[in-house]
Design a protein around this motif. Structure first.
Motif, mmCIF file in Angstrom:
data_model
loop_
_atom_site.group_PDB
_atom_site.id
_atom_site.type_symbol
_atom_site.label_atom_id
_atom_site.label_comp_id
_atom_site.label_asym_id
_atom_site.label_seq_id
_atom_site.Cartn_x
_atom_site.Cartn_y
_atom_site.Cartn_z
ATOM 1 N N THR A 1 2.577 67.919 24.286
ATOM 2 C CA THR A 1 2.639 69.278 23.734
ATOM 3 C C THR A 1 1.283 69.967 23.749
ATOM 4 N N GLU A 2 0.221 69.258 23.407
ATOM 5 C CA GLU A 2 -1.128 69.814 23.448
ATOM 6 C C GLU A 2 -2.027 68.816 24.167
ATOM 7 N N PHE A 3 -2.741 69.297 25.197
ATOM 8 C CA PHE A 3 -3.594 68.385 25.965
ATOM 9 C C PHE A 3 -4.747 67.864 25.116
ATOM 10 N N TYR A 4 -5.390 68.750 24.362
ATOM 11 C CA TYR A 4 -6.470 68.344 23.462
ATOM 12 C C TYR A 4 -5.956 68.391 22.020
ATOM 13 N N PRO A 5 -5.998 67.259 21.315
ATOM 14 C CA PRO A 5 -5.526 67.268 19.923
ATOM 15 C C PRO A 5 -6.447 68.111 19.041
ATOM 16 N N GLU A 6 -5.877 68.647 18.004
ATOM 17 C CA GLU A 6 -6.660 69.489 17.103
ATOM 18 C C GLU A 6 -7.705 68.659 16.369
ATOM 19 N N ARG A 7 -8.907 69.222 16.234
ATOM 20 C CA ARG A 7 -9.979 68.564 15.489
ATOM 21 C C ARG A 7 -9.877 68.989 14.024
ATOM 22 N N THR A 8 -9.416 68.064 13.161
ATOM 23 C CA THR A 8 -9.234 68.392 11.744
ATOM 24 C C THR A 8 -10.120 67.552 10.828
ATOM 25 N N THR A 9 -10.968 66.706 11.425
ATOM 26 C CA THR A 9 -11.801 65.792 10.629
ATOM 27 C C THR A 9 -12.803 66.559 9.768
ATOM 28 N N GLN A 10 -12.959 66.108 8.537
ATOM 29 C CA GLN A 10 -13.974 66.659 7.652
ATOM 30 C C GLN A 10 -15.327 66.037 7.990
ATOM 31 N N VAL A 11 -16.277 66.864 8.400
ATOM 32 C CA VAL A 11 -17.599 66.377 8.782
ATOM 33 C C VAL A 11 -18.420 66.068 7.535
ATOM 34 N N GLY A 12 -19.082 64.908 7.551
ATOM 35 C CA GLY A 12 -19.862 64.479 6.388
ATOM 36 C C GLY A 12 -21.344 64.777 6.524
ATOM 37 N N GLU A 13 -22.159 63.913 5.921
ATOM 38 C CA GLU A 13 -23.610 64.086 5.946
ATOM 39 C C GLU A 13 -24.174 63.665 7.301
ATOM 40 N N VAL A 14 -25.425 64.070 7.550
ATOM 41 C CA VAL A 14 -26.110 63.652 8.773
ATOM 42 C C VAL A 14 -26.213 62.130 8.784
ATOM 43 N N TYR A 15 -25.761 61.508 9.873
ATOM 44 C CA TYR A 15 -25.786 60.049 9.960
ATOM 45 C C TYR A 15 -26.766 59.556 11.012
ATOM 46 N N PHE A 16 -26.882 60.291 12.117
ATOM 47 C CA PHE A 16 -27.802 59.895 13.185
ATOM 48 C C PHE A 16 -28.771 61.046 13.448
ATOM 49 N N GLU A 17 -30.060 60.700 13.623
ATOM 50 C CA GLU A 17 -31.077 61.710 13.903
ATOM 51 C C GLU A 17 -31.996 61.236 15.025
ATOM 52 N N ALA A 18 -32.331 62.160 15.916
ATOM 53 C CA ALA A 18 -33.343 61.917 16.947
ATOM 54 C C ALA A 18 -34.405 63.001 16.811
ATOM 55 N N HIS A 19 -35.677 62.572 16.747
ATOM 56 C CA HIS A 19 -36.777 63.517 16.557
ATOM 57 C C HIS A 19 -37.830 63.339 17.644
ATOM 58 N N GLY A 20 -38.014 64.391 18.457
ATOM 59 C CA GLY A 20 -39.099 64.411 19.426
ATOM 60 C C GLY A 20 -39.052 63.320 20.467
ATOM 61 N N LEU A 21 -37.871 62.950 20.930
ATOM 62 C CA LEU A 21 -37.763 61.876 21.925
ATOM 63 C C LEU A 21 -38.307 62.349 23.271
ATOM 64 N N SER A 22 -39.174 61.538 23.863
ATOM 65 C CA SER A 22 -39.770 61.896 25.146
ATOM 66 C C SER A 22 -39.931 60.661 26.009
ATOM 67 N N ARG A 23 -39.747 60.871 27.301
ATOM 68 C CA ARG A 23 -40.085 59.875 28.303
ATOM 69 C C ARG A 23 -40.658 60.625 29.492
ATOM 70 N N GLN A 24 -41.887 60.304 29.848
ATOM 71 C CA GLN A 24 -42.613 61.084 30.835
ATOM 72 C C GLN A 24 -41.824 61.237 32.137
ATOM 73 N N GLY A 25 -41.692 62.503 32.554
ATOM 74 C CA GLY A 25 -41.022 62.809 33.808
ATOM 75 C C GLY A 25 -39.511 62.787 33.754
ATOM 76 N N ASN B 1 -38.082 65.513 27.480
ATOM 77 C CA ASN B 1 -39.230 65.857 26.654
ATOM 78 C C ASN B 1 -38.802 66.532 25.349
ATOM 79 N N ASP B 2 -39.326 66.010 24.231
ATOM 80 C CA ASP B 2 -39.182 66.612 22.908
ATOM 81 C C ASP B 2 -37.718 66.905 22.565
ATOM 82 N N VAL B 3 -36.891 65.880 22.706
ATOM 83 C CA VAL B 3 -35.457 66.023 22.418
ATOM 84 C C VAL B 3 -35.194 65.694 20.955
ATOM 85 N N SER B 4 -34.659 66.644 20.238
ATOM 86 C CA SER B 4 -34.320 66.451 18.828
ATOM 87 C C SER B 4 -32.889 66.934 18.583
#
Length: 496
Positions: free
Chosen positions: A241-265, A268-271
């Motif tokens: 009936t629906e190709f993509y199911p409805e997103r009904t989840t209640q989003v909670g607190e921040v669980y994963f964080e990335a700060h300033g991730l870099s690898r030369q070349g 760069n600075d991925v947060s």
């Protein structure tokens, strides 16, 4: 070239894979072959090209009964097969891979390297591939390896080209180039058998469609005379009936964080951050650095700078083992080489990340381990008669489910999914989407890399768009469109 496959049967032991399949390709036709994973599509093509022996039935080429001895024999007679699982030799160069068993030599048997380089460059340039001929294949992305396979096929001057999921790792721009080439070749009389799970590709490119289900050919019709709902129902035997199911989840607190991730070349600075119960998508063109960022987070590749936090605590993921210990799972896009041990059993592959839970004093609790494995096989509807067969015997979509089962079984609270539905049929896609919703309902934080923009828009809460190793912008999915994502993915800016 006209191909007629009539009443084709094939079994592997007690597993009856093909049960009287009929398939006809008219000269110069682009004919789609669709069906769920395990329906028998690849087996049928392997029989056509001599990779597998025929059991019962008949194959006619231009009206003459024909059985090829092997794939090379089929190729010499004008039929080329681009496989979904690439048959490259990783340590060899692009040039060496392109000319395996088709080397150009002089009358003394000495390689004419210059002629080979000219021909290889011609076909790679035709596809818009700009990587060097002397690069080892394993240094290329999956998408670029796919372009090498397509170039190899074009070099044969084939009259019929079989394409098994040729766009699964390609960008939209590369797909458009490929379709242009297919149409140009069709105009010269080349026929195509096109295996794909992407509905929009079938309706855009193909003339005719044959649908297989459970080892039989269910229907053959002109693409113009059918629609997506009818195709899906023929494939899976029921309506979605629906190709993509409805997103009904209640989003909670921040669980994963990335700060300033870099690898030369590389990047760069991925947060960015991901909340519990949230799906954050990473979109961008192939080579933008999306996969490389995730490999560094999971400890496969090094990080030069940056900090990772899980549940507010700084973690050091210097190896995948450390990442797993911190509750991070990673389903890679290259399941064949990185996600599975193909010669091992389904059970052993599912156990890989969680066996320690069933081990005490060096002994495995085989009873509870088996209950665990069987429960995951049932929950993910992995099509197999037993958990004790080699995972290599499964279809691509069922192999993908085994990888997912491994990380679900490991209890991952941060789950990185790189192209989670690559090469997966429409029914299995919906099952994977439902599982993603189920996991986020339990509070799992999901990071999804996908080159399929409808999937990105249909299954995420937020979208990070990556361009040349940097996050160009973060979009709330409810406000995003394919146009805004592509604007950022090509280095553009969005007003407001």
């Amino acid at each position: 070239m006209e191909i007629a496959m009539q009443n084709i049967f094939k079994s592997f032991g007690d597993n009856h894979v093909l049960k009287g399949v009929n398939f006809t390709l008219a000269p110069g036709e682009i004919h789609a072959l669709m069906g769920e994973n395990g329906a028998g599509k690849s087996t049928l093509m392997n029989i056509l090209t001599g990779i597998l022996p025929i059991e019962r039935g008949q194959i006619k080429i231009n009206g003459q009964v024909t059985h090829f001895k092997n794939a090379m024999d089929a190729e010499l007679h004008g039929i080329s097969f681009i496989h979904q699982e690439m048959n490259n030799y990783g340590e060899m160069t692009v040039l060496e891979n392109m000319f395996i068993n088709r080397e150009i030599t002089n009358r003394f048997g000495i390689l004419k390297t210059s002629a080979m380089r000219t021909q290889a460059r011609k076909y790679l340039d035709y596809l818009g591939a700009d990587f060097g001929l002397d690069m080892p294949i394993h240094d290329l992305s999956v998408g670029n390896q796919q372009l090498v396979e397509i170039a190899k096929s074009l070099m044969t001057d084939a009259q019929v080209i079989i394409m098994d999921e040729p766009t699964s790792a390609l960008t939209e721009n590369e797909i458009n180039k490929l379709f242009k080439i297919v149409k140009e070749l069709q105009a010269t009389g080349v026929g195509f058998i096109y295996i794909s799970h992407r509905m929009e590709e079938i309706t855009t490119l193909c003339d005719t469609i044959t649908i297989m289900r459970d080892g039989i050919s269910v229907t053959t019709t002109k693409v113009a005379d059918t629609n997506v709902n009818q195709i899906v129902k023929a494939m899976v035997g029921r309506d979605l009936t629906e190709f993509y199911p409805e997103r009904t989840t209640q989003v909670g607190e921040v669980y994963f964080e990335a700060h300033g991730l870099s690898r030369q070349g590389v990047f760069n600075d991925v947060s960015f951050d991901v909340h519990s119960g949230e799906i954050v998508a990473f979109a961008g063109l192939m080579g933008a650095g999306r996969t490389e960022i995730m490999r560094a987070i999971f400890g496969i590749d090094r990080l030069d700078h940056g900090q990772i936090k899980v549940s507010g605590k700084v973690v050091e993921n210097h190896s995948p083992a450390a990442a797993i210990k911190h509750g991070i799972g990673f389903m890679t896009e290259n399941r064949k080489d990185e996600g599975l041990i193909l010669d091992a059993t389904i059970a052993d592959n599912i156990d890989l990340a969680s066996l320690r839970s069933f081990t005490k004093y060096g002994l495995i609790d085989e009873h509870n381990d088996r209950i665990f494995v069987e429960a995951l096989i049932k929950r993910l509807t992995i099509k197999t008669q037993t958990a004790d067969i080699a995972v290599s015997s499964l279809s691509g979509g069922n192999q993908q489910k085994v990888v997912l089962a491994k990380w679900i079984g490991a209890g991952s609270q941060v789950l990185i999914l790189d192209e989670p539905t690559r090469g997966v049929d429409v029914g299995a896609k919906r099952e994977i989407y439902d599982l993603m919703n189920e996991l986020t309902a339990r509070g799992v934080a999901i990071i999804m890399i996908s080159s399929d923009l409808p999937e990105v828009l249909g299954m995420s809460d937020r979208i990070n768009v990556v361009y040349e190793g940097k996050i160009m912008g973060t979009l709330a999915t409810k406000n995003a469109t394919q146009e805004t994502v592509m604007t950022l993915a090509t280095g553009g800016q969005i007003n407001g």
